[in-house]
Write a protein that holds these residues in place. Structure first.
Motif, PDB file in Angstrom:
ATOM      1  N   SER A 114     104.511   8.701   9.700  1.00 31.42           N
ATOM      2  CA  SER A 114     104.436   8.614  10.797  1.00 31.42           C
ATOM      3  C   SER A 114     104.464  10.012  11.819  1.00 31.42           C
ATOM      4  N   GLU A 115     105.226  11.014  11.131  1.00 30.56           N
ATOM      5  CA  GLU A 115     105.185  12.196  11.733  1.00 30.56           C
ATOM      6  C   GLU A 115     103.955  13.166  11.360  1.00 30.56           C
ATOM      7  N   ALA A 116     103.927  13.115  10.083  1.00 26.62           N
ATOM      8  CA  ALA A 116     102.689  13.666   9.344  1.00 26.62           C
ATOM      9  C   ALA A 116     101.467  13.748  10.066  1.00 26.62           C
ATOM     10  N   LEU A 117     101.055  12.335  10.341  1.00 27.81           N
ATOM     11  CA  LEU A 117      99.752  11.903  10.784  1.00 27.81           C
ATOM     12  C   LEU A 117      99.419  12.589  12.022  1.00 27.81           C
ATOM     13  N   LEU A 118     100.197  13.109  12.792  1.00 26.45           N
ATOM     14  CA  LEU A 118      99.993  13.614  14.204  1.00 26.45           C
ATOM     15  C   LEU A 118      99.090  14.935  13.945  1.00 26.45           C
ATOM     16  N   ASP A 119      99.302  15.380  12.808  1.00 23.49           N
ATOM     17  CA  ASP A 119      98.422  16.775  12.365  1.00 23.49           C
ATOM     18  C   ASP A 119      96.866  16.692  11.594  1.00 23.49           C
ATOM     19  N   PHE A 120      96.819  15.194  11.492  1.00 18.53           N
ATOM     20  CA  PHE A 120      95.640  14.696  10.525  1.00 18.53           C
ATOM     21  C   PHE A 120      94.378  14.895  11.449  1.00 18.53           C
ATOM     22  N   GLN A 121      93.348  15.567  10.823  1.00 20.59           N
ATOM     23  CA  GLN A 121      92.124  15.823  11.533  1.00 20.59           C
ATOM     24  C   GLN A 121      90.886  14.658  10.871  1.00 20.59           C
ATOM     25  N   THR A 122      90.997  14.648   9.377  1.00 19.33           N
ATOM     26  CA  THR A 122      90.209  13.901   8.825  1.00 19.33           C
ATOM     27  C   THR A 122      90.777  12.919   7.730  1.00 19.33           C
ATOM     28  N   ILE A 123      89.998  12.063   7.065  1.00 18.75           N
ATOM     29  CA  ILE A 123      90.525  11.371   6.226  1.00 18.75           C
ATOM     30  C   ILE A 123      91.068  12.455   4.709  1.00 18.75           C
ATOM     31  N   ALA A 124      90.318  13.283   4.683  1.00 23.63           N
ATOM     32  CA  ALA A 124      90.599  14.381   3.453  1.00 23.63           C
ATOM     33  C   ALA A 124      92.133  14.825   3.893  1.00 23.63           C
ATOM     34  N   ASP A 125      92.577  14.908   5.140  1.00 21.23           N
ATOM     35  CA  ASP A 125      94.044  15.364   5.371  1.00 21.23           C
ATOM     36  C   ASP A 125      94.914  14.380   4.902  1.00 21.23           C
ATOM     37  N   LEU A 126      94.699  13.014   4.898  1.00 18.06           N
ATOM     38  CA  LEU A 126      95.524  12.043   4.615  1.00 18.06           C
ATOM     39  C   LEU A 126      95.239  12.046   2.950  1.00 18.06           C
ATOM     40  N   GLU A 127      94.243  12.028   2.259  1.00 18.99           N
ATOM     41  CA  GLU A 127      94.321  12.158   0.898  1.00 18.99           C
ATOM     42  C   GLU A 127      95.203  13.186   0.444  1.00 18.99           C
ATOM     43  N   THR A 128      94.881  14.610   1.041  1.00 15.98           N
ATOM     44  CA  THR A 128      95.909  15.751   0.626  1.00 15.98           C
ATOM     45  C   THR A 128      97.227  15.261   0.452  1.00 15.98           C
ATOM     46  N   TRP A 129      97.439  14.778   1.765  1.00 14.38           N
ATOM     47  CA  TRP A 129      98.863  14.672   1.924  1.00 14.38           C
ATOM     48  C   TRP A 129      99.668  13.384   0.855  1.00 14.38           C
ATOM     49  N   LEU A 130      98.879  12.324   0.631  1.00 14.48           N
ATOM     50  CA  LEU A 130      99.042  11.396  -0.423  1.00 14.48           C
ATOM     51  C   LEU A 130      99.327  11.985  -1.814  1.00 14.48           C
ATOM     52  N   SER A 131      98.092  12.829  -2.049  1.00 10.02           N
ATOM     53  CA  SER A 131      98.208  13.527  -3.307  1.00 10.02           C
ATOM     54  C   SER A 131      99.416  14.327  -3.818  1.00 10.02           C
ATOM     55  N   SER A 132      99.602  15.148  -2.566  1.00  5.39           N
ATOM     56  CA  SER A 132     100.890  15.995  -2.679  1.00  5.39           C
ATOM     57  C   SER A 132     102.192  15.252  -2.894  1.00  5.39           C
ATOM     58  N   LEU A 133     102.386  14.013  -2.181  1.00  4.66           N
ATOM     59  CA  LEU A 133     103.513  13.097  -2.462  1.00  4.66           C
ATOM     60  C   LEU A 133     103.565  12.512  -3.702  1.00  4.66           C
ATOM     61  N   GLU A 134     102.371  12.236  -4.446  1.00  4.77           N
ATOM     62  CA  GLU A 134     102.248  11.438  -5.645  1.00  4.77           C
ATOM     63  C   GLU A 134     102.456  12.471  -6.790  1.00  4.77           C
ATOM     64  N   GLN A 135     101.914  13.651  -6.765  1.00  3.64           N
ATOM     65  CA  GLN A 135     102.286  14.798  -7.537  1.00  3.64           C
ATOM     66  C   GLN A 135     103.869  15.434  -7.512  1.00  3.64           C
ATOM     67  N   GLN A 136     104.515  15.434  -6.403  1.00  2.00           N
ATOM     68  CA  GLN A 136     105.773  15.473  -6.427  1.00  2.00           C
ATOM     69  C   GLN A 136     106.691  14.375  -7.349  1.00  2.00           C
ATOM     70  N   LYS A 137     106.332  13.183  -7.106  1.00  5.86           N
ATOM     71  CA  LYS A 137     107.079  12.063  -8.117  1.00  5.86           C
ATOM     72  C   LYS A 137     106.350  12.233  -9.356  1.00  5.86           C
ATOM     73  N   ASP A 138     105.418  12.718  -9.762  1.00  2.00           N
ATOM     74  CA  ASP A 138     105.033  12.679 -11.159  1.00  2.00           C
ATOM     75  C   ASP A 138     105.856  13.855 -11.876  1.00  2.00           C
ATOM     76  N   ASP A 139     106.208  14.931 -10.924  1.00  2.00           N
ATOM     77  CA  ASP A 139     106.628  16.454 -11.659  1.00  2.00           C
ATOM     78  C   ASP A 139     108.202  15.937 -11.529  1.00  2.00           C
ATOM     79  N   ARG A 140     108.823  14.944 -11.116  1.00  2.00           N
ATOM     80  CA  ARG A 140     110.403  14.502 -11.102  1.00  2.00           C
ATOM     81  C   ARG A 140     110.380  13.810 -12.273  1.00  2.00           C
TER      82      ARG A 140
END
Length: 326
Positions: free
Chosen positions: A300-326
């Motif tokens: 809800s805080e991060a989406l204020l900086d999104f400009q395109t759907i690609a920004d959302l995909e990047t944010w989700l991918s980064s989140l999922e990568q962090q979970k995988d690395d743990r």
């Protein structure tokens, strides 16, 4: 004045745009200094400050980052994190402690260092009441580290919380400078002209800064988006609370409340993302459906900086990568 459907004369300072417009610019830093000085203990008054970068990364690429509403440094090196929290957050106290670790860690020096630290203050202006404070009329809380005898163990780390909904004074009953600030924070968009008790220079500057008639087209649009987000958030909170109570009757109070809040938050996020980015593809909706309540709060805080759907995909991918690395 730019064309707008807004009927208020002044902005709402509890919106993200309004809060940063009043307190977050170099031109108006005297407003933030004045506000901080009415809540800080006498030995800790601010003489001057400078604004710092509000985004802070962890020590490694996988560490969670923190984005403050306002981050400032006083003339003596003391650090101030100032947060406006619009929605009730069950772990806001924990988040405050986590945020405070960033200005502490950044003071570390390479080479020889004696671990001397400048003071760190975290100030939370809350548009809600802590669950364990519902029966407590106190609205200003100053929290320090103390030992078992209630003696201050470390005086250079303070957490200051203001629970705005507890402030109920009318304009005719304001007595202190603090009262006047709280009244403005709660009622600024409801006013048409500065009332007599608020015709001090510092508050007249707030009215001048907050006057919608002086906004550009871009500023009006930015504020309208921020106001919509604020109103949507409050609407979803109310709906989630009602749904949670209903669910609670059927499944148990605690379980129902959590379920209602999570579904309400998810609905709000999808609405805001669609408004900002357009229709979301099914693959993204599926990924969003798997997010927990805490991650939805971060989104809800991060989406204020999104400009395109690609920004959302990047944010989700980064989140999922962090979970995988743990």
């Amino acid at each position: 004045m730019a064309y707008t459907t807004l009927t208020d004369r002044y902005i709402n300072p509890l919106t993200d745009f309004g809060f940063k417009r009043i307190f977050g610019t170099e031109l108006n830093k005297n407003l933030l200094i004045d506000f901080l000085n009415v809540i800080l203990p006498d030995p800790h008054k601010v003489k001057d400050l400078k604004y710092l970068n509000t985004e802070h990364l962890g020590n490694t690429p996988l560490d969670r980052k923190a984005i403050f509403d306002l981050y400032c440094e006083g003339k003596g090196g003391e650090k101030f994190i100032v947060e406006m929290q619009k929605a009730k957050h069950d772990f806001f106290k924990e988040r405050s402690v986590y945020y405070a670790t960033f200005p502490i860690q950044e003071q570390a020096k390479k080479g020889d260092w004696d671990y001397y630290l400048e003071p760190v203050y975290t100030v939370g202006i809350l548009d809600f009441i802590f669950r364990d404070h519902l029966e407590d009329p106190t609205l200003l809380h100053i929290v320090e580290l103390k030992d078992q005898e209630c003696r201050v163990f470390y005086e250079k780390l303070k957490f200051i919380y203001i629970e705005l909904p507890k402030f109920t004074k009318t304009i005719d009953t304001l007595t202190t400078h603090f009262d006047k600030w709280l009244y403005l924070l709660r009622h600024l968009p409801d006013l048409q002209d500065p009332p007599t008790p608020l015709q001090e220079n510092i508050f007249l500057q707030v009215f001048e800064t907050a006057a919608l008639a002086k906004f550009s087209v871009e500023e009006i649009r930015a504020y309208e988006n921020s106001l919509k987000y604020y109103r949507d958030m409050h609407g979803v909170i109310k709906t989630a609370r009602n749904e949670g109570i209903q669910e609670g009757r059927e499944q148990g109070i605690q379980e129902g409340r959590k379920q209602g809040i999570q579904e309400g938050q998810r609905s709000l996020i999808l609405k805001l993302l669609t408004r900002r980015l357009g229709t979301l593809p099914p693959s993204l909706l599926s990924r969003l459906d798997r997010l927990c309540l805490q991650t939805l709060e971060d989104l809800s805080e991060a989406l204020l900086d999104f400009q395109t759907i690609a920004d959302l995909e990047t944010w989700l991918s980064s989140l999922e990568q962090q979970k995988d690395d743990r």
